[in-house]
Enzyme design. Structure first.
Site, short mmCIF file in Angstrom:
data_model
loop_
_atom_site.label_atom_id
_atom_site.label_comp_id
_atom_site.label_asym_id
_atom_site.label_seq_id
_atom_site.Cartn_x
_atom_site.Cartn_y
_atom_site.Cartn_z
N LYS A 197 53.09 43.44 54.96
CA LYS A 197 52.90 42.04 55.36
C LYS A 197 54.01 41.56 56.30
O LYS A 197 53.75 40.82 57.23
CB LYS A 197 52.82 41.13 54.14
CG LYS A 197 51.51 41.28 53.38
CD LYS A 197 51.41 40.29 52.24
CE LYS A 197 50.17 40.54 51.43
NZ LYS A 197 50.05 39.65 50.28
N ASP A 202 48.12 33.47 51.75
CA ASP A 202 48.52 33.63 50.34
C ASP A 202 48.93 32.30 49.70
O ASP A 202 48.49 31.98 48.59
CB ASP A 202 49.67 34.64 50.23
CG ASP A 202 49.18 36.08 50.30
OD1 ASP A 202 47.99 36.32 50.02
OD2 ASP A 202 50.00 36.96 50.63
P1 NDP Z 1 57.57 42.84 47.30
O1 NDP Z 1 57.73 44.32 47.21
O2 NDP Z 1 57.79 42.16 48.61
O3 NDP Z 1 58.58 42.14 46.24
C1 NDP Z 1 58.66 42.62 44.93
C2 NDP Z 1 59.50 41.66 44.08
O4 NDP Z 1 59.49 42.14 42.73
C3 NDP Z 1 60.96 41.61 44.51
O5 NDP Z 1 61.48 40.33 44.23
C4 NDP Z 1 61.59 42.66 43.59
O6 NDP Z 1 62.97 42.45 43.36
C5 NDP Z 1 60.83 42.42 42.32
N1 NDP Z 1 60.82 43.60 41.44
C6 NDP Z 1 60.24 44.80 41.70
N2 NDP Z 1 60.42 45.63 40.64
C7 NDP Z 1 61.14 44.94 39.71
C8 NDP Z 1 61.64 45.26 38.42
N3 NDP Z 1 61.42 46.46 37.86
N4 NDP Z 1 62.31 44.30 37.74
C9 NDP Z 1 62.51 43.07 38.29
N5 NDP Z 1 62.08 42.71 39.52
C10 NDP Z 1 61.38 43.64 40.22
O7 NDP Z 1 56.10 42.55 46.73
P2 NDP Z 1 55.23 41.23 46.96
O8 NDP Z 1 56.15 40.07 46.91
O9 NDP Z 1 54.38 41.39 48.16
O10 NDP Z 1 54.26 41.24 45.69
C11 NDP Z 1 54.72 40.88 44.40
C12 NDP Z 1 53.53 40.93 43.44
O11 NDP Z 1 52.61 39.88 43.75
C13 NDP Z 1 52.78 42.26 43.57
O12 NDP Z 1 52.60 42.84 42.30
C14 NDP Z 1 51.47 41.86 44.22
O13 NDP Z 1 50.38 42.62 43.75
C15 NDP Z 1 51.29 40.40 43.81
N6 NDP Z 1 50.52 39.66 44.82
C16 NDP Z 1 49.35 39.08 44.45
C17 NDP Z 1 48.59 38.39 45.38
C18 NDP Z 1 47.30 37.75 44.96
O14 NDP Z 1 46.50 37.38 45.83
N7 NDP Z 1 47.05 37.57 43.67
C19 NDP Z 1 49.01 38.25 46.78
C20 NDP Z 1 50.30 38.87 47.04
C21 NDP Z 1 50.99 39.56 46.09
P3 NDP Z 1 64.10 43.05 44.35
O15 NDP Z 1 64.30 42.00 45.42
O16 NDP Z 1 65.26 43.24 43.47
O17 NDP Z 1 63.56 44.35 44.91
#
Ligand code: NDP
Length: 281
Positions: A67, A103
């Site tokens: 994205k 979104d």
């Molecule tokens: P990104 O990869 O951009 O961000 C992931 C986030 O999750 C970061 O803040 C990361 O922290 C955190 N994270 C990942 N693993 C862990 C962990 N083990 N413990 C704590 N924090 C963690 O992903 P997106 O922001 O694009 O997506 C996030 C979620 O939202 C996804 O699961 C996606 O499927 C969902 N989503 C749903 C949508 C919908 O239409 N329903 C639309 C868009 C997304 P850090 O900064 O430390 O890496």
């Protein structure tokens, strides 16, 4: 009749519901639609977009992990895509792509229209600081939430998002370790992907009060842990990301085809296959 060519590009992509959702919308208006799911591999976005355009592609949804990278491949960006630095909806304009993000508006439509939540003045906790968190944070602030606290595994990412939001009097960052000391929130949004890798952010029950709405942007199995926590902590509303998924798709569909689909039927069908009661148990 020539089908309009649209697609979803991401990696991985196999389990995406988007092709099914867009085809259901197309049937509502008798539109001949070709909607492919294109797995671009870990770093093949540029090539995939080029090949899709060469094959007559018109509209393209972008998902994980592309994205943010998608903005680089756009000639023009909407104001929303520019400020969040990400795009999930690309439209062919002339010889280039125009990028937008649906979104945030998708989440607001789901929370407001489907679930009847009034977001105004809600003290809000946003867990996560990735692309989805950025997408929804601007729109939540625009919708009139109260104070916004961002907590993230990597504190620097939360600080960067707060800087980008540009409202220092209203937006704060906190360490995950500080969560037990922050009091209760009226709205708690899980925008982490922790559950997708088998993890979950540990949350104290003290975050929830009797009017708290808990919202997970994830749905299906990935929402089980957070929604189970929300139920045990006594949250009033428990909402997963299925409605947001359908609404953001509807907004993309409307941008491409000029017709806003009826999302209720499509949502009901997908929900019947993924009951929230089962998720929250
Ligand atoms: P990104 O990869 O951009 O961000 C992931 C986030 O999750 C970061 O803040 C990361 O922290 C955190 N994270 C990942 N693993 C862990 C962990 N083990 N413990 C704590 N924090 C963690 O992903 P997106 O922001 O694009 O997506 C996030 C979620 O939202 C996804 O699961 C996606 O499927 C969902 N989503 C749903 C949508 C919908 O239409 N329903 C639309 C868009 C997304 P850090 O900064 O430390 O890496």
């Amino acid at each position: 009749m020539h089908a309009v060519r649209c697609a979803l590009i991401g990696h991985p992509i196999a389990h995406s519901l988007s092709p099914r959702i867009h085809q259901a919308f197309a049937r509502q208006i008798g539109l001949a639609l070709a909607y492919d799911a294109i797995d671009a591999g870990p770093d093949g976005l540029g090539h995939a977009l080029h090949a899709f355009a060469a094959a007559g592609g018109f509209g393209c949804n972008i998902t994980l992990p592309f994205k943010q990278a998608a903005t680089v491949h756009c000639d023009t960006l909407s104001e929303r895509a520019r400020r969040i630095g990400a795009a999930n909806t690309l439209t062919r304009r002339g010889h280039g792509w125009h990028g937008d993000s649906t979104d945030g508006p998708g989440l607001l439509t789901d929370l407001g229209d489907r679930h009847g939540l009034d977001l105004r003045a809600r003290r809000t906790l946003l867990l996560g600081a990735g692309g989805a968190a950025a997408s929804v944070a601007f729109d939540l602030l625009d919708a009139g939430i109260g104070e916004l606290t961002i907590a993230n595994r990597t504190p620097a990412h939360a600080d960067a998002l707060a800087d980008r939001l540009g409202q220092p009097g209203r937006v704060h960052t906190r360490y995950l370790a500080d969560l037990p000391d922050l009091g209760t929130f009226d709205l708690i949004i899980n925008a982490t992907s922790a559950a997708r890798s088998g993890g979950n952010v540990t949350l104290p029950a003290a975050l929830a009060g009797p009017r708290t709405a808990a919202v997970d942007l994830n749905y299906g199995e990935a929402a089980i842990g957070f929604l189970a926590w929300a139920r045990s902590a006594g949250c009033r509303d428990m909402i997963d990301g299925l409605g947001m998924l359908v609404e953001q798709a509807a907004l993309s569909f409307a941008a491409w085809h000029g017709s806003r689909p009826d999302t209720s039927v499509v949502y009901a069908e997908l929900r019947a296959e993924r009951p929230l009661e089962a998720t929250a148990d």
